[in-house]
Design an enzyme around this catalytic site. Structure first.
Site, PDB file in Angstrom:
ATOM      1  N   ALA A  19      -0.910   7.422  22.075  1.00  0.00           N
ATOM      2  CA  ALA A  19       0.032   6.810  23.018  1.00  0.00           C
ATOM      3  C   ALA A  19      -0.739   6.260  24.205  1.00  0.00           C
ATOM      4  O   ALA A  19      -1.861   6.689  24.477  1.00  0.00           O
ATOM      5  CB  ALA A  19       1.042   7.861  23.506  1.00  0.00           C
ATOM      6  N   TYR A  56       5.954   4.056  32.008  1.00  0.00           N
ATOM      7  CA  TYR A  56       5.561   4.923  30.882  1.00  0.00           C
ATOM      8  C   TYR A  56       6.815   5.516  30.230  1.00  0.00           C
ATOM      9  O   TYR A  56       6.968   5.475  29.002  1.00  0.00           O
ATOM     10  CB  TYR A  56       4.635   6.029  31.394  1.00  0.00           C
ATOM     11  CG  TYR A  56       4.389   7.152  30.422  1.00  0.00           C
ATOM     12  CD1 TYR A  56       3.557   6.993  29.320  1.00  0.00           C
ATOM     13  CD2 TYR A  56       4.978   8.410  30.617  1.00  0.00           C
ATOM     14  CE1 TYR A  56       3.325   8.044  28.437  1.00  0.00           C
ATOM     15  CE2 TYR A  56       4.742   9.455  29.744  1.00  0.00           C
ATOM     16  CZ  TYR A  56       3.922   9.274  28.649  1.00  0.00           C
ATOM     17  OH  TYR A  56       3.700  10.321  27.777  1.00  0.00           O
ATOM     18  N   ASP A  89      -8.872   6.763  14.729  1.00  0.00           N
ATOM     19  CA  ASP A  89      -8.976   6.554  16.175  1.00  0.00           C
ATOM     20  C   ASP A  89      -8.589   5.106  16.492  1.00  0.00           C
ATOM     21  O   ASP A  89      -8.166   4.360  15.598  1.00  0.00           O
ATOM     22  CB  ASP A  89     -10.383   6.910  16.686  1.00  0.00           C
ATOM     23  CG  ASP A  89     -11.458   6.035  16.054  1.00  0.00           C
ATOM     24  OD1 ASP A  89     -11.111   4.990  15.451  1.00  0.00           O
ATOM     25  OD2 ASP A  89     -12.639   6.396  16.153  1.00  0.00           O
ATOM     26  N   THR A 127      -1.034   6.813  27.594  1.00  0.00           N
ATOM     27  CA  THR A 127      -0.615   7.957  28.419  1.00  0.00           C
ATOM     28  C   THR A 127      -1.044   7.836  29.887  1.00  0.00           C
ATOM     29  O   THR A 127      -0.859   8.791  30.650  1.00  0.00           O
ATOM     30  CB  THR A 127      -1.182   9.280  27.848  1.00  0.00           C
ATOM     31  OG1 THR A 127      -2.597   9.137  27.695  1.00  0.00           O
ATOM     32  CG2 THR A 127      -0.559   9.636  26.516  1.00  0.00           C
ATOM     33  N   ASP A 166       9.349  14.364  28.546  1.00  0.00           N
ATOM     34  CA  ASP A 166      10.434  14.610  29.508  1.00  0.00           C
ATOM     35  C   ASP A 166      10.610  13.406  30.444  1.00  0.00           C
ATOM     36  O   ASP A 166      11.636  13.300  31.123  1.00  0.00           O
ATOM     37  CB  ASP A 166      10.111  15.848  30.338  1.00  0.00           C
ATOM     38  CG  ASP A 166       8.776  15.714  31.045  1.00  0.00           C
ATOM     39  OD1 ASP A 166       7.742  15.793  30.361  1.00  0.00           O
ATOM     40  OD2 ASP A 166       8.755  15.497  32.275  1.00  0.00           O
TER      41      ASP A 166
HETATM   42  N1  LIG Z   1      -0.281  14.452  28.261  1.00  0.00           N
HETATM   43  C1  LIG Z   1       0.926  14.875  28.630  1.00  0.00           C
HETATM   44  O1  LIG Z   1       1.081  15.560  29.659  1.00  0.00           O
HETATM   45  C2  LIG Z   1       2.131  14.565  27.789  1.00  0.00           C
HETATM   46  C3  LIG Z   1       3.393  15.027  28.204  1.00  0.00           C
HETATM   47  C4  LIG Z   1       4.507  14.760  27.409  1.00  0.00           C
HETATM   48  C5  LIG Z   1       4.371  14.045  26.242  1.00  0.00           C
HETATM   49  N2  LIG Z   1       3.142  13.581  25.879  1.00  0.00           N
HETATM   50  C6  LIG Z   1       3.034  12.811  24.642  1.00  0.00           C
HETATM   51  O2  LIG Z   1       2.306  13.603  23.717  1.00  0.00           O
HETATM   52  C7  LIG Z   1       1.510  12.763  22.876  1.00  0.00           C
HETATM   53  C8  LIG Z   1       0.066  13.231  22.903  1.00  0.00           C
HETATM   54  O3  LIG Z   1      -0.418  13.179  24.235  1.00  0.00           O
HETATM   55  P1  LIG Z   1      -1.920  13.579  24.587  1.00  0.00           P
HETATM   56  O4  LIG Z   1      -1.874  14.321  25.878  1.00  0.00           O
HETATM   57  O5  LIG Z   1      -2.584  14.181  23.401  1.00  0.00           O
HETATM   58  O6  LIG Z   1      -2.528  12.136  24.871  1.00  0.00           O
HETATM   59  P2  LIG Z   1      -4.044  11.749  25.166  1.00  0.00           P
HETATM   60  O7  LIG Z   1      -4.913  12.942  25.217  1.00  0.00           O
HETATM   61  O8  LIG Z   1      -4.028  10.803  26.316  1.00  0.00           O
HETATM   62  O9  LIG Z   1      -4.435  10.960  23.846  1.00  0.00           O
HETATM   63  C9  LIG Z   1      -3.850   9.734  23.542  1.00  0.00           C
HETATM   64  C10 LIG Z   1      -4.597   9.148  22.369  1.00  0.00           C
HETATM   65  O10 LIG Z   1      -4.006   7.876  22.104  1.00  0.00           O
HETATM   66  C11 LIG Z   1      -5.054   6.991  21.837  1.00  0.00           C
HETATM   67  N3  LIG Z   1      -4.687   5.604  22.104  1.00  0.00           N
HETATM   68  C12 LIG Z   1      -4.370   5.036  23.291  1.00  0.00           C
HETATM   69  N4  LIG Z   1      -4.174   3.718  23.120  1.00  0.00           N
HETATM   70  C13 LIG Z   1      -4.371   3.466  21.789  1.00  0.00           C
HETATM   71  C14 LIG Z   1      -4.329   2.314  20.992  1.00  0.00           C
HETATM   72  N5  LIG Z   1      -4.077   1.104  21.517  1.00  0.00           N
HETATM   73  N6  LIG Z   1      -4.565   2.425  19.665  1.00  0.00           N
HETATM   74  C15 LIG Z   1      -4.839   3.631  19.118  1.00  0.00           C
HETATM   75  N7  LIG Z   1      -4.929   4.759  19.818  1.00  0.00           N
HETATM   76  C16 LIG Z   1      -4.687   4.680  21.152  1.00  0.00           C
HETATM   77  C17 LIG Z   1      -6.191   7.412  22.748  1.00  0.00           C
HETATM   78  O11 LIG Z   1      -7.379   6.864  22.263  1.00  0.00           O
HETATM   79  P3  LIG Z   1      -8.745   6.876  23.104  1.00  0.00           P
HETATM   80  O12 LIG Z   1      -9.266   8.275  22.926  1.00  0.00           O
HETATM   81  O13 LIG Z   1      -9.567   5.824  22.450  1.00  0.00           O
HETATM   82  O14 LIG Z   1      -8.349   6.547  24.511  1.00  0.00           O
HETATM   83  C18 LIG Z   1      -6.094   8.916  22.636  1.00  0.00           C
HETATM   84  O15 LIG Z   1      -6.833   9.376  21.547  1.00  0.00           O
HETATM   85  C19 LIG Z   1       1.755  11.348  23.366  1.00  0.00           C
HETATM   86  O16 LIG Z   1       2.772  10.776  22.610  1.00  0.00           O
HETATM   87  C20 LIG Z   1       2.251  11.521  24.781  1.00  0.00           C
HETATM   88  O17 LIG Z   1       3.075  10.444  25.182  1.00  0.00           O
HETATM   89  C21 LIG Z   1       2.019  13.851  26.608  1.00  0.00           C
END
Ligand SMILES: NC(=O)c1ccc[n+]([C@@H]2O[C@H](COP(=O)([O-])OP(=O)(O)OC[C@H]3O[C@@H](n4cnc5c(N)ncnc54)[C@H](OP(=O)(O)O)[C@@H]3O)[C@@H](O)[C@H]2O)c1
Length: 310
Positions: free
Chosen positions: A61, A126, A31, A63, A103
């Site tokens: 990421a 972003y 984490d 996000t 996207d």
């Molecule tokens: N969500 C979307 O709709 C979407 C769409 C397209 C692509 N993506 C991509 O898909 C991937 C997964 O997205 P997700 O929806 O699972 O994201 P998410 O639920 O927001 O989870 C992001 C994770 O990254 C961690 N994080 C943030 N800053 C950090 C740091 N400085 N050091 C270490 N960890 C850190 C967060 O930790 P904490 O729990 O401590 O905050 C969280 O566990 C990402 O690459 C995102 O860009 C997401």
């Protein structure tokens, strides 16, 4: 046995990856405390030296799409600089790097689903930071998979589906944008396909088709269509709603201004993934049904009927 390091284990995708990758090797799930991606590249590489994984899977990421507009520096540190450091380490070690993108790297014009080799043109901080992360990987780590996805949701974590379930129980009127088109991608699906691809890599690393792939369910909808569908299904499952899903009003994005510009066209063409790996992607509604079943089933609510969403 492969050592697989996962970043961001508490995120939507990080959570599902711990499940899907567990059978593939020794998992090191980290984490933010264990591996902070906002720190220097040197510190990140030192942490990787300690764990010495064969495969790095990086769902972590920055996000917070709107917050990134006023904090582009941190978004870049996490989504680009850290990714570059991980990519360089992976190459030195001979490790596979699996990374996720979005996207939002495209400008959102037109109606044709985006292909992997289409010109990028991010419209938000972003999107720019995620594109910079992709470019850093392509420059430094030939042994990579970059999976671009869209509208991620799941039973774990915060997302649009859970927000709509909550609002649908609280309000009798809702307005949702209907001019952004894409497909909601379940975190579980992305995690399962990641596991399938890693399995293939482990079986035949030399002939593996590294590169960038689009990964989203089949079909398309707007945020409005998604909201109507998920609330209709939730009502059919017995969730007591205040809103009649048929009365959710569609509005243009211009009536719901946010700091970060969203692409109008978020469609991703996934032919390359399907043709290269023989993967059949499900229709987007089935993923919504599955997550709703998980969230609304009596078992998920300790035997109590679902009344209020946390
Ligand atoms: N969500 C979307 O709709 C979407 C769409 C397209 C692509 N993506 C991509 O898909 C991937 C997964 O997205 P997700 O929806 O699972 O994201 P998410 O639920 O927001 O989870 C992001 C994770 O990254 C961690 N994080 C943030 N800053 C950090 C740091 N400085 N050091 C270490 N960890 C850190 C967060 O930790 P904490 O729990 O401590 O905050 C969280 O566990 C990402 O690459 C995102 O860009 C997401």
């Amino acid at each position: 046995m492969a050592r697989i390091l996962i970043t961001g284990k508490n995120g939507q995708l990080g959570h599902e990856l711990q499940r899907s990758l567990a059978p593939l090797g020794e998992l090191i799930a980290t984490d933010r405390q264990e591996l902070d991606l906002s720190q220097s590249g040197e510190r990140i590489e030192q942490a990787l030296d300690r764990h010495y994984p064969d495969i790095i899977v990086n769902p972590a990421a920055y996000t917070a799409v709107d917050k990134a507009e006023s904090d582009e520096e941190t978004a870049n540190a996490v989504n680009a600089d850290a990714v570059g450091a991980i990519a360089r380490w992976a190459t030195r070690r001979g490790a596979l790097l699996v990374h996720y993108s979005t996207d939002y790297v495209f400008n959102g014009d037109g109606e044709r689903p985006w292909r992997e080799d289409d010109a990028t043109g991010p419209q938000s901080a972003y999107g720019r930071s995620k594109l910079a992360g992709e470019e850093a990987i392509r420059l430094a780590a030939p042994h990579h998979l970059i999976l671009r996805t869209s509208w991620v949701f799941g039973a774990h974590g915060a997302n649009f589906l859970k927000t709509m379930l909550k609002l649908g129980q609280e309000r009798d009127a809702l307005k949702v944008v209907d001019d952004q088109i894409g497909a909601p991608a379940p975190a579980a699906l992305i995690a399962d396909i990641t596991a399938e691809l890693i399995r293939e890599y482990l079986a035949k690393p030399a002939g593996f088709a590294f590169g960038t792939y689009h990964l989203a369910p089949r079909g398309e909808t707007s945020w409005h269509g998604y909201a109507v569908y998920l609330l209709q299904r939730a009502a059919e499952s017995g969730l007591a709603l205040k809103i009649d899903p048929a009365n959710i009003q569609g509005i243009p994005s211009s009536e719901y201004p946010l700091p970060a510009k969203r692409p109008a066209n978020s469609r991703l063409c996934c032919d390359k993934l399907q043709d290269t790996f023989g993967i059949a992607l499900p229709e987007w509604k089935s993923g919504v049904d599955q997550v709703l079943a998980q969230l609304l089933s009596p078992a998920a609510n300790s035997g109590r009927p679902p009344r209020e969403w946390p």
